[in-house]
Scaffold this active site. Sequence first.
Site, PDB file in Angstrom:
ATOM      1  N   TYR A 152     -12.307  -4.201 -23.682  1.00 14.61           N
ATOM      2  CA  TYR A 152     -12.055  -5.652 -23.683  1.00 14.61           C
ATOM      3  C   TYR A 152     -11.523  -6.122 -25.042  1.00 14.61           C
ATOM      4  CZ  TYR A 152     -13.332 -10.607 -22.760  1.00 14.61           C
ATOM      5  OH  TYR A 152     -13.334 -11.969 -22.571  1.00 14.61           O
ATOM      6  N   LYS A 156      -7.962  -7.857 -25.602  1.00 10.71           N
ATOM      7  CA  LYS A 156      -7.879  -9.238 -26.100  1.00 10.71           C
ATOM      8  C   LYS A 156      -7.143  -9.306 -27.433  1.00 10.71           C
ATOM      9  CE  LYS A 156      -9.885 -11.676 -22.867  1.00 10.71           C
ATOM     10  NZ  LYS A 156      -9.010 -12.451 -21.953  1.00 10.71           N
TER      11      LYS A 156
HETATM   12  N1  LIG Z   1     -16.802 -16.971 -20.715  1.00  7.79           N
HETATM   13  C1  LIG Z   1     -16.613 -16.607 -21.963  1.00  7.79           C
HETATM   14  O1  LIG Z   1     -17.514 -16.696 -22.820  1.00  7.79           O
HETATM   15  C2  LIG Z   1     -15.280 -16.110 -22.428  1.00  7.79           C
HETATM   16  C3  LIG Z   1     -15.111 -15.876 -23.790  1.00  7.79           C
HETATM   17  C4  LIG Z   1     -13.882 -15.418 -24.239  1.00  7.79           C
HETATM   18  C5  LIG Z   1     -12.839 -15.211 -23.347  1.00  7.79           C
HETATM   19  N2  LIG Z   1     -13.043 -15.427 -22.020  1.00  7.79           N
HETATM   20  C6  LIG Z   1     -11.903 -15.178 -21.143  1.00  7.79           C
HETATM   21  O2  LIG Z   1     -11.654 -16.340 -20.361  1.00  7.79           O
HETATM   22  C7  LIG Z   1     -11.082 -15.954 -19.100  1.00  7.79           C
HETATM   23  C8  LIG Z   1     -11.893 -16.576 -17.970  1.00  7.79           C
HETATM   24  O3  LIG Z   1     -13.231 -16.088 -18.051  1.00  7.79           O
HETATM   25  P1  LIG Z   1     -14.450 -16.728 -17.252  1.00  7.79           P
HETATM   26  O4  LIG Z   1     -15.611 -16.690 -18.173  1.00  7.79           O
HETATM   27  O5  LIG Z   1     -14.053 -18.008 -16.626  1.00  7.79           O
HETATM   28  O6  LIG Z   1     -14.677 -15.578 -16.154  1.00  7.79           O
HETATM   29  P2  LIG Z   1     -15.044 -15.650 -14.609  1.00  7.79           P
HETATM   30  O7  LIG Z   1     -15.483 -14.266 -14.266  1.00  7.79           O
HETATM   31  O8  LIG Z   1     -15.946 -16.794 -14.328  1.00  7.79           O
HETATM   32  O9  LIG Z   1     -13.631 -15.957 -13.913  1.00  7.79           O
HETATM   33  C9  LIG Z   1     -12.585 -15.029 -13.925  1.00  7.79           C
HETATM   34  C10 LIG Z   1     -11.669 -15.291 -12.738  1.00  7.79           C
HETATM   35  O10 LIG Z   1     -10.583 -14.330 -12.805  1.00  7.79           O
HETATM   36  C11 LIG Z   1     -10.360 -13.830 -11.507  1.00  7.79           C
HETATM   37  N3  LIG Z   1      -9.756 -12.500 -11.596  1.00  7.79           N
HETATM   38  C12 LIG Z   1     -10.337 -11.334 -11.958  1.00  7.79           C
HETATM   39  N4  LIG Z   1      -9.453 -10.335 -11.874  1.00  7.79           N
HETATM   40  C13 LIG Z   1      -8.272 -10.864 -11.448  1.00  7.79           C
HETATM   41  C14 LIG Z   1      -6.989 -10.332 -11.164  1.00  7.79           C
HETATM   42  N5  LIG Z   1      -6.729  -9.017 -11.275  1.00  7.79           N
HETATM   43  N6  LIG Z   1      -6.006 -11.173 -10.752  1.00  7.79           N
HETATM   44  C15 LIG Z   1      -6.268 -12.505 -10.614  1.00  7.79           C
HETATM   45  N7  LIG Z   1      -7.474 -13.057 -10.845  1.00  7.79           N
HETATM   46  C16 LIG Z   1      -8.460 -12.247 -11.260  1.00  7.79           C
HETATM   47  C17 LIG Z   1     -11.737 -13.800 -10.855  1.00  7.79           C
HETATM   48  O11 LIG Z   1     -11.634 -13.750  -9.441  1.00  7.79           O
HETATM   49  C18 LIG Z   1     -12.347 -15.103 -11.385  1.00  7.79           C
HETATM   50  O12 LIG Z   1     -12.046 -16.194 -10.532  1.00  7.79           O
HETATM   51  C19 LIG Z   1     -11.080 -14.429 -19.103  1.00  7.79           C
HETATM   52  O13 LIG Z   1      -9.811 -13.955 -19.524  1.00  7.79           O
HETATM   53  C20 LIG Z   1     -12.119 -14.075 -20.126  1.00  7.79           C
HETATM   54  O14 LIG Z   1     -11.922 -12.800 -20.665  1.00  7.79           O
HETATM   55  C21 LIG Z   1     -14.226 -15.875 -21.540  1.00  7.79           C
END
Ligand SMILES: NC(=O)c1ccc[n+]([C@@H]2O[C@H](COP(=O)([O-])OP(=O)(O)OC[C@H]3O[C@@H](n4cnc5c(N)ncnc54)[C@H](O)[C@@H]3O)[C@@H](O)[C@H]2O)c1
Length: 244
Positions: A152, A156
Amino acid sequence: MTLLKDKVAIITGGAQGLGLAMAEEFVKAGAKVVVADLNEESAKAAAEGLDGEAFGIGCNVVNADEVQAAIDAALAKWGSLDVFVNNAGITRDATMRKMTEDEFDAVISVHLKGCWNGTRLASAVMREQKSGTIVNISSLSGKVGMVGQTNYSAAKAGIVGMSKAAAKEMAHHGVRVNAIQPGLIRSAMTEAMPQKAWDQKMAEIPMQRAGEPNEVATVALFLASDMSSYMTGTVLEVTGGRFM
Ligand SMILES: NC(=O)c1ccc[n+]([C@@H]2O[C@H](COP(=O)([O-])OP(=O)(O)OC[C@H]3O[C@@H](n4cnc5c(N)ncnc54)[C@H](O)[C@@H]3O)[C@@H](O)[C@H]2O)c1
């Protein structure tokens, strides 16, 4: 709000979490939104729940044809593509001793290949329009590296390099590309974390709390709108001050 009035936006992984919060903010700001998600049913349900013009579509970001189909659907319905957010993501955490090759490949593929697919295919439309903004969701993990996240963190960090390269290629075409590095944000992805890991992260946050999805969404709105018209190739940290 009219920051995105009549703009057409696609948000990958928009069915829940940060992506859904972005869809909500964008619709409030006057945008027409495509919720593109691996889970087609959730994408459609999420779009229906939005208070504005929106539709949901099944889309695996790893597959370029499916990303192109989402773009084509937006163009067919609304005639332009103004904002593309590469937000879809997964985690497959494990230390290197235990991480399988499949877990490494899956995370690199969804984040890095997925983001590249979205960036290059959206760029192709936006350069013809001579306008558009792309927002790529990186992570603080890509800045500092996190234990159990060699896959990851690599993906990223890669998104940052990719965003800067794309920003340079697209700037003279009127297309901006920026990235966001969220810290610990409350979502399904982070709520699956063991309590000990959560507490450890909380201790590192000067603001002493996790962020809410809408606190990332408003920054995405800023980068998607003309409020940031002279910004490209930047990385904005939304972290409550963690690892500043
Ligand atoms: N939540 C956090 O603390 C956090 C921190 C840093 C970065 N992020 C990043 O933010 C983004 C959203 O994260 P989140 O926390 O909302 O996660 P989440 O798991 O709640 O949502 C992720 C969404 O992406 C979809 N998804 C997964 N694989 C996919 C694919 N191959 N094609 C299309 N859709 C796909 C899933 O179905 C889901 O709806 C991600 O890129 C994550 O890495 C999140």
